[in-house]
Write a protein that holds these residues in place. Sequence first.
Motif, PDB file in Angstrom:
ATOM      1  N   LEU A 184       1.012  -1.114   0.151  1.00  0.00           N
ATOM      2  CA  LEU A 184       0.110  -0.073   0.013  1.00  0.00           C
ATOM      3  C   LEU A 184       0.900   1.414   0.049  1.00  0.00           C
ATOM      4  O   LEU A 184       2.056   1.442   0.507  1.00  0.00           O
ATOM      5  CB  LEU A 184      -1.036   0.143   1.399  1.00  0.00           C
ATOM      6  N   VAL A 185       0.787   2.172  -0.858  1.00  0.00           N
ATOM      7  CA  VAL A 185       1.408   3.162  -0.948  1.00  0.00           C
ATOM      8  C   VAL A 185       0.429   4.709  -0.754  1.00  0.00           C
ATOM      9  O   VAL A 185      -0.354   4.858  -1.857  1.00  0.00           O
ATOM     10  CB  VAL A 185       1.973   3.577  -2.229  1.00  0.00           C
ATOM     11  N   PRO A 186      -0.017   5.092   0.523  1.00  0.00           N
ATOM     12  CA  PRO A 186      -0.835   5.961   0.528  1.00  0.00           C
ATOM     13  C   PRO A 186      -0.538   7.407  -0.060  1.00  0.00           C
ATOM     14  O   PRO A 186       0.724   7.616  -0.338  1.00  0.00           O
ATOM     15  CB  PRO A 186      -0.995   5.988   2.124  1.00  0.00           C
ATOM     16  N   GLN A 187      -1.160   8.409   0.278  1.00  0.00           N
ATOM     17  CA  GLN A 187      -0.894   9.772   0.016  1.00  0.00           C
ATOM     18  C   GLN A 187       0.236  10.333   0.945  1.00  0.00           C
ATOM     19  O   GLN A 187       0.553   9.712   1.939  1.00  0.00           O
ATOM     20  CB  GLN A 187      -2.140  10.843   0.402  1.00  0.00           C
ATOM     21  N   HIS A 188       1.234  10.833   0.246  1.00  0.00           N
ATOM     22  CA  HIS A 188       2.567  11.358   0.724  1.00  0.00           C
ATOM     23  C   HIS A 188       3.390  10.437   1.336  1.00  0.00           C
ATOM     24  O   HIS A 188       4.469  10.491   1.994  1.00  0.00           O
ATOM     25  CB  HIS A 188       2.209  12.321   2.095  1.00  0.00           C
ATOM     26  N   HIS A 189       3.458   9.230   0.380  1.00  0.00           N
ATOM     27  CA  HIS A 189       4.329   8.164   0.559  1.00  0.00           C
ATOM     28  C   HIS A 189       5.170   7.643  -0.703  1.00  0.00           C
ATOM     29  O   HIS A 189       4.398   8.269  -1.624  1.00  0.00           O
ATOM     30  CB  HIS A 189       3.596   6.800   1.059  1.00  0.00           C
ATOM     31  N   VAL A 190       6.062   7.192  -0.755  1.00  0.00           N
ATOM     32  CA  VAL A 190       6.854   6.848  -1.889  1.00  0.00           C
ATOM     33  C   VAL A 190       7.187   5.294  -1.969  1.00  0.00           C
ATOM     34  O   VAL A 190       7.250   4.813  -0.841  1.00  0.00           O
ATOM     35  CB  VAL A 190       8.328   7.561  -2.276  1.00  0.00           C
ATOM     36  N   ILE A 191       7.177   4.745  -3.287  1.00  0.00           N
ATOM     37  CA  ILE A 191       7.640   3.478  -3.230  1.00  0.00           C
ATOM     38  C   ILE A 191       8.981   3.442  -4.163  1.00  0.00           C
ATOM     39  O   ILE A 191       8.967   4.045  -5.264  1.00  0.00           O
ATOM     40  CB  ILE A 191       6.656   2.317  -3.697  1.00  0.00           C
ATOM     41  N   TRP A 192      10.051   2.597  -3.726  1.00  0.00           N
ATOM     42  CA  TRP A 192      11.196   2.564  -4.687  1.00  0.00           C
ATOM     43  C   TRP A 192      10.911   1.106  -5.232  1.00  0.00           C
ATOM     44  O   TRP A 192      11.081  -0.074  -4.545  1.00  0.00           O
ATOM     45  CB  TRP A 192      12.481   2.635  -3.958  1.00  0.00           C
ATOM     46  N   ILE A 193      11.075   1.050  -6.720  1.00  0.00           N
ATOM     47  CA  ILE A 193      11.117  -0.375  -7.508  1.00  0.00           C
ATOM     48  C   ILE A 193      12.411  -0.366  -8.096  1.00  0.00           C
ATOM     49  O   ILE A 193      12.667   0.284  -9.198  1.00  0.00           O
ATOM     50  CB  ILE A 193       9.712  -0.332  -8.158  1.00  0.00           C
ATOM     51  N   PRO A 194      13.300  -1.580  -7.804  1.00  0.00           N
ATOM     52  CA  PRO A 194      14.583  -1.771  -8.733  1.00  0.00           C
ATOM     53  C   PRO A 194      14.112  -2.082 -10.320  1.00  0.00           C
ATOM     54  O   PRO A 194      13.076  -2.259 -10.353  1.00  0.00           O
ATOM     55  CB  PRO A 194      15.040  -2.861  -7.959  1.00  0.00           C
TER      56      PRO A 194
END
Length: 262
Positions: free
Chosen positions: A61-71
């Motif tokens: 889950l990536v909510p508002q004002h979050h980031v996700i890093w994907i290689p």
Amino acid sequence: MKCGLIEKTESQFVDSIEKEAYVWCEKNWKHDDYEHQHNRAQLTFVEEGYQYFHIDRKIYLVPQHHVIWIPSEKAHKITSEAQTVNLMVFLFKSVFDDEFYQNVQVFAVPPVLKEMLLYASKWNQSLDENEEQDIFFKAILKSLPNFCKESSGLEIPVPTDTRLIPVCNDINTHFKYNLDIDSLAEKAQMSVRSLQRIFKNETGITLQKYLQLTRILKSIELIDTRQYTLSEVAYKVGYQSLSAFTSSYFAIMQVKPKLKKN
């Protein structure tokens, strides 16, 4: 073309861009719901709404004002029921030699990083060479490990043991109610003790924790609709009081729940 990448097949994108890094911002983002991959590493900032990323038998889950890093080369699928999804997607051709960049990461964006990301939006979809942009994007990339505080609570594991799938489906459907462990064991065709042991071994969390995660994810979806008070949301996801819901929400999200402004 999506995010500057050419979609060669339904699951593979071709990168013909020479730039080391660039950013792609879009309002009301629409994603295809099939699994795909590309040869650039990806940093996605959710400015508004929320996204689910399905990666390696986990749902992040990536909510508002979050980031996700994907290689790079990491297959992923994105879904969302949010009314509006505004995203900033940063794509990097190469990364630093640090273990952080080799794994999926999800974390809340601290104020300094948020300002850096928003400032970078001035280069939205720009593929021209720009020295300031190159230096600035490299600074963002280099700083990510220092900004990251693990948010492992934002991922839901998907068990590989097929006997546990009906158990997960039942919890996902009846999350408002307390666990009926005997009924779940019957669905899995195993004893209660075996169910508890195998579920923990498969997912790394208990059935009760899985229920808690499911309830909090559902609450985020309900809050996003702007149709309910927090007390109504708490009741709809199975909590008997707002204080109990707030405590559970904070344990997962590290912030208290709050309604979105219209």
